[in-house]
Design an enzyme around this catalytic site. Structure first.
Site, PDB file in Angstrom:
ATOM      1  N   GLU A   1       0.820  -1.207   0.000  1.00 36.38           N
ATOM      2  CA  GLU A   1       0.000   0.000   0.000  1.00 36.38           C
ATOM      3  C   GLU A   1       0.856   1.259   0.000  1.00 36.38           C
ATOM      4  O   GLU A   1       0.510   2.259  -0.641  1.00 36.38           O
ATOM      5  CB  GLU A   1      -0.935   0.000   1.217  1.00 36.38           C
ATOM      6  CG  GLU A   1      -1.953  -1.121   1.225  1.00 36.38           C
ATOM      7  CD  GLU A   1      -2.993  -0.971   0.127  1.00 36.38           C
ATOM      8  OE1 GLU A   1      -3.064   0.111  -0.494  1.00 36.38           O
ATOM      9  OE2 GLU A   1      -3.732  -1.940  -0.118  1.00 36.38           O
TER      10      GLU A   1
ATOM     11  N   ASP B   1      -4.507  -9.833  -8.150  1.00 37.62           N
ATOM     12  CA  ASP B   1      -4.801  -9.023  -9.327  1.00 37.62           C
ATOM     13  C   ASP B   1      -3.617  -8.289  -9.938  1.00 37.62           C
ATOM     14  O   ASP B   1      -3.247  -8.506 -11.085  1.00 37.62           O
ATOM     15  CB  ASP B   1      -5.926  -8.033  -9.001  1.00 37.62           C
ATOM     16  CG  ASP B   1      -5.704  -7.259  -7.702  1.00 37.62           C
ATOM     17  OD1 ASP B   1      -4.643  -7.440  -7.070  1.00 37.62           O
ATOM     18  OD2 ASP B   1      -6.589  -6.479  -7.321  1.00 37.62           O
TER      19      ASP B   1
ATOM     20  N   GLU C   1     -19.650  -5.450  -3.962  1.00 33.74           N
ATOM     21  CA  GLU C   1     -18.260  -5.879  -3.783  1.00 33.74           C
ATOM     22  C   GLU C   1     -18.025  -7.290  -4.307  1.00 33.74           C
ATOM     23  O   GLU C   1     -17.046  -7.555  -4.989  1.00 33.74           O
ATOM     24  CB  GLU C   1     -17.892  -5.781  -2.302  1.00 33.74           C
ATOM     25  CG  GLU C   1     -16.444  -6.030  -1.984  1.00 33.74           C
ATOM     26  CD  GLU C   1     -15.551  -4.828  -2.206  1.00 33.74           C
ATOM     27  OE1 GLU C   1     -14.398  -4.873  -1.792  1.00 33.74           O
ATOM     28  OE2 GLU C   1     -16.006  -3.837  -2.804  1.00 33.74           O
TER      29      GLU C   1
ATOM     30  N   GLU D   1     -12.147  -0.092 -10.136  1.00 32.65           N
ATOM     31  CA  GLU D   1     -11.726  -1.091 -11.125  1.00 32.65           C
ATOM     32  C   GLU D   1     -12.643  -1.177 -12.344  1.00 32.65           C
ATOM     33  O   GLU D   1     -12.168  -1.371 -13.477  1.00 32.65           O
ATOM     34  CB  GLU D   1     -11.613  -2.468 -10.456  1.00 32.65           C
ATOM     35  CG  GLU D   1     -10.435  -2.606  -9.509  1.00 32.65           C
ATOM     36  CD  GLU D   1     -10.689  -1.948  -8.157  1.00 32.65           C
ATOM     37  OE1 GLU D   1      -9.717  -1.751  -7.404  1.00 32.65           O
ATOM     38  OE2 GLU D   1     -11.857  -1.637  -7.860  1.00 32.65           O
TER      39      GLU D   1
END
Length: 877
Positions: A285, A520, A642, A782
């Protein structure tokens, strides 16, 4: 004299009581002793290995962490989980609970000036349990420490590396003329005046929303990580360095807000990356948001603001320490305080794939800008290990969503004693661990804490809830000074561990594979890193093409939906076959799902199709992106949840809606429901009949026996069911009347069709969904990311039209008086606000909406490559 003695005794007991409360009131987390405690190798222990808790399939931080709630407490907690990269186990009901926050006029609690750095620093909650090294950390972890007068916040310091790479062995940044890579962006038709006016109106609307959210952050949380968009104030889940501030820099420039951009740089200059209220740095992150944000802003602004690059280098000098391990695999949760940094460590045995595989772009760009090969060397070694592992997994071509990065197939329970230092080393003043000092009685709080948690005390695996790594030399004593480099072999040449490359986690009989939250961006970065390096490293092309073969064969599927729309989703596959085993389909199990995080893949397929000349994947990209568009259109709010589950088609070429098959999934065992209802009824009936007999016997008994047996009678009635009125008269199943006990009414069981309809209504199930595993929307980017890329690569206005409907739906349900907020349930016509606005709302989501309606020359994909946080890095020309 007697009174004085009594007073002294009272004071002494009071001090002991206060110290005890002080110790146990704080969660047992990190201390230098706990960090350096020796390990016991579970492989050599007598007992069986511990079982790791199951992870929630939806877990992930940006890209792979679920959003945990801020649970209100009567007293302010020491640590507050706001969400995160892997925390599991929370139900949707828990996750969607609206957060209680201070009133708007309250003053946020500021960071403490001083805290105890030698006793306990930071706080954490349980993450992923590692049998060897303890639980992992969490990406989003809000830490608020109490003000402890007289104690100072530690600052990171640079130490000599324990496992340095000789300069001659550094993997060099490739040089030379970049290869000619096919253009990405389409040739766009000239728009009419009316089309231009309509487009600019949309652009202005999106910019106004951005300004609204940015101003809310500025006025309530400037310098902090995130704004609370409902109640006001701030939260600091990402070290408190100002995640939204740094993440938003290039968005400010792209939207023409240059004055705001310059003012934001002045705030960035104030960040002190060497310290934090949080004891560990979530590396992934921090790299994508902070390091990526600084480099993206530097590039997009024409490299005119040197302060941005300087701050990036300042941060990178801290982060480069995560690679100081025997096999140079990184520590993904880096305990930055000097007492920990000074010790040698290994990487974890359970590392999230997306975290370890998504550092390449940021460190590569930094290496290009600074001409310093150490940054490229760090990530090139990870790529090499991923390449070696790629065809040796339980699903060849793909990597499991968790990998063992420790480099040790089997760590020794106890390492041999370190050889003594030579005279030359002594002359150089090398630091060595010192033996533990005798324990003394406590004289103050700090000494008391050390006294009850001595340095040689064995670590309780449950007490260090955020632990990610442990010393490479397991029985090295802790010290507050740098330690001599730990050898990998003893004097007899015996290795401290059986070395290996990246592998499946230990004690694991199966692995999960997919494109979702925990994997991902590892796949996303393969074509992007290829472009960033100008095509000079063909390794990334080969790895991408090989992985996509497995994705097409095992992961992608067509869901059955009512309008027979040809869309695609990505399943999660669990494989139990050995890495070298045959292609056994029986060893694979599937979870057919749609997740918002996986929506990035449509854009990835499109980019890969263009630059690697894979034209069939362009059609696949359109189908996958359209699947996410459909997921927006099908809900009550017009927003995709989600995560949810769907029914796969039996034939991808033709998949008409099958109501019977769909109903069977929603109600798979109607006969069982009927049978269970009958069994429950019969049980209640028998209990009622027995209670009636007991009542009749009791009524015939003498008065004193009735009083003695009344409590027994009460317990027998209906097996604990509510007691009926004794005077009531009913009929049993034989038609006979009974007095005193109510006979249960035989239930009416819903038919198969009625049950399905009731479930759809009760769960607000959109047509085609079979289960909704998480109903939230946390302002994720996304889906619009792939819509934007599809428009830029095809020029088809279909994507702009769909993107605008998505924008209208999102802003209608998330806007607050201060900014924009996550919502708890996209299937509800009136979802609740969750008082959370992650930095990617400004860094990614609104940026992608804005770029979708910008002139295609703005951040051209032939000039820039965007990292997974949408930060633009300049491509070589």
């Amino acid at each position: 004299m007697l009174r004085i003695r009594r007073y002294r005794v009272f004071v002494a007991f009071t001090i002991i009581f206060v110290l005890t409360v002080f110790h146990f009131a704080r969660s047992r987390d990190w201390s230098p002793a706990a960090e350096s405690a020796p390990l016991v190798d579970l492989a050599e222990s007598n007992g069986p290995p511990p079982t790791a808790p199951k992870q929630d399939s939806t877990s992930s931080q940006h890209g792979f962490v679920p959003e945990d709630p801020v649970k209100p407490e009567p007293k302010k907690p020491a640590a507050e989980v706001v969400g995160g990269a892997g925390a599991a186990g929370a139900t949707d009901q828990e996750l969607d609970t609206p957060q209680k926050t201070p009133p708007k006029d309250s003053t946020p609690i500021n960071k403490p000036d001083k805290i105890d750095s030698t006793v306990q620093y930071g706080n954490s909650l349980p993450g992923i349990l590692d049998p060897d090294f303890g639980p992992q950390g969490q990406g989003r972890l809000e830490v608020t420490l109490p003000n402890a007068p007289g104690r100072t916040i530690p600052h990171w310091r640079k130490f000599p590396e324990h496992f340095p790479v000789p300069s001659e062995k550094l993997i060099k940044l490739p040089t030379g003329q970049p290869k000619k890579i096919p253009k990405l962006q389409a040739q766009f038709a000239k728009e009419s005046s009316a089309e231009q006016v309509a487009r600019k109106q949309k652009l202005a609307t999106i910019k106004e929303a951005f300004e609204h959210a940015w101003n809310g952050y500025k006025s309530n949380a400037m310098g902090h990580d995130e704004v609370r968009p409902v109640e006001g104030g701030y939260r600091d889940p990402f070290l408190g360095w100002g995640a939204t501030l740094v993440d938003t820099l290039d968005s400010l420039w792209i939207m023409g807000m240059e004055d705001e951009f310059v003012a934001a740089i002045d705030e960035v200059k104030k960040i002190d990356f060497t310290t934090s209220d949080r004891k560990d740095i979530p590396v992934f992150e921090t790299v994508i948001r902070y390091l990526g944000g600084l480099l993206g802003a530097y590039d997009i602004s024409g490299q005119k603001y040197r302060a941005l690059l300087d701050k990036a280098i300042e941060l990178a000098e801290i982060l480069i320490g995560v690679f100081d391990t025997p096999n140079r695999m990184p520590l993904m949760y880096y305990n930055w305080a000097p007492d920990y940094v000074s010790q040698p460590h290994r990487a974890n045995t359970r590392v999230v794939l997306a975290e370890i595989g998504s550092l390449s772009m940021e460190f590569t760009r930094l290496a290009q800008l600074t001409k310093d090969d150490k940054y490229y060397d760090a990530i090139a070694r990870i790529t090499n290990e991923l390449e070696k592992m790629q065809d040796n997994t339980r699903l060849p071509g793909m990597w499991p969503i968790q990998v063992d990065a420790s480099g040790c197939k089997k760590a020794r329970r106890k390492s041999p004693q370190l050889p003594p230092l030579g005279k030359a080393e002594e002359a150089d003043g090398a630091n060595v661990p010192s033996p533990p000092m005798p324990l003394r009685a406590p004289t103050d709080v700090e000494s008391y804490m050390n006294y009850i948690n001595p340095s040689h005390q064995k670590r309780d695996a449950g007490s260090s809830a955020q632990e990610d790594t442990q010393p490479a030399v397991y029985d090295t004593l802790p010290t507050q000074t740098p330690v001599a480099r730990a050898p990998l072999v003893n004097e007899a040449g015996e290795s401290y561990c059986e070395e290996q490359g990246l592998a499946s986690p230990p004690y694991s009989s199966s692995d999960k594979f997919g494109l979702g939250g925990q994997s991902d961006s590892t796949y996303e970065y393969l074509p992007k890193e290829y472009m960033l390096l100008g095509g000079l490293v063909d390794q990334y092309r080969k790895m991408y093409q090989r992985s996509m073969e497995a994705v097409r064969d095992y992961i992608l599927f067509r869901p059955m939906i009512k309008d027979d729309r040809d869309i695609r989703f990505a399943a999660t596959v669990t494989s139990t076959r050995p890495p070298t085993g045959k292609d056994d389909l029986d060893a694979l199990s599937y979870q057919y799902e749609g997740t918002h995080l996986t929506c990035f893949a449509g854009g990835m397929f499109a980019v890969g199709a263009k630059i690697f000349d894979m034209p069939s994947d362009m059609a696949l990209a359109a189908k996958f992106t359209d699947g996410c568009v459909w997921s927006y259109e099908i809900t009550a709010t017009g927003i995709m949840p989600e995560s949810f589950e769907v029914l796969p088609c039996q034939n991808d070429a033709s998949c008409p809606w099958n109501e019977t098959r769909y109903n069977e999934v929603l109600d798979p065992h109607p006969e069982y429901r009927v049978k269970q209802a009958e069994l429950v009824y019969e049980k209640k009936l028998k209990l009622a009949q027995q209670a009636q007999k007991d009542l009749e016997k009791l009524e015939k008994a003498p008065a004193h026996d009735q009083e003695n047996r009344i409590s027994q009678r009460d317990l027998k009635f209906h097996g604990g069911e509510e007691k009926s009125t004794p005077s009531k008269t009913v009929e049993d199943t034989s038609g006979k009347q009974a007095s005193g006990v109510a006979v249960p009414v035989k239930p009416s069981v819903l038919s198969h069709e009625d049950f399905v309809q009731a479930r759809i209504k009760e769960e607000r199930m959109p047509p085609g969904f079979t289960k909704i595993t998480s109903r939230k929307y946390i302002l994720r980017p996304e889906a619009i990311e792939s819509v934007f890329i599809m428009y830029r690569l095809t020029g088809d206005n279909y994507w702009r039209e769909k993107g605008w409907k998505m924008y209208e739906a999102v802003t209608a349900h998330t806007r607050t008086g201060l900014a924009h907020s996550a919502i708890n349930d996209v299937t509800s016509g009136a979802p609740q606000l969750l008082d959370s606005m992650e930095s990617f709302w400004l860094a990614e989501t609104l940026k992608y909406f804005y770029l979708l309606f910008s002139d295609p020359s703005v951040v051209s994909l032939d000039e820039y490559v965007l990292n997974t946080e949408a930060h633009p890095f300049k491509r070589p020309t």
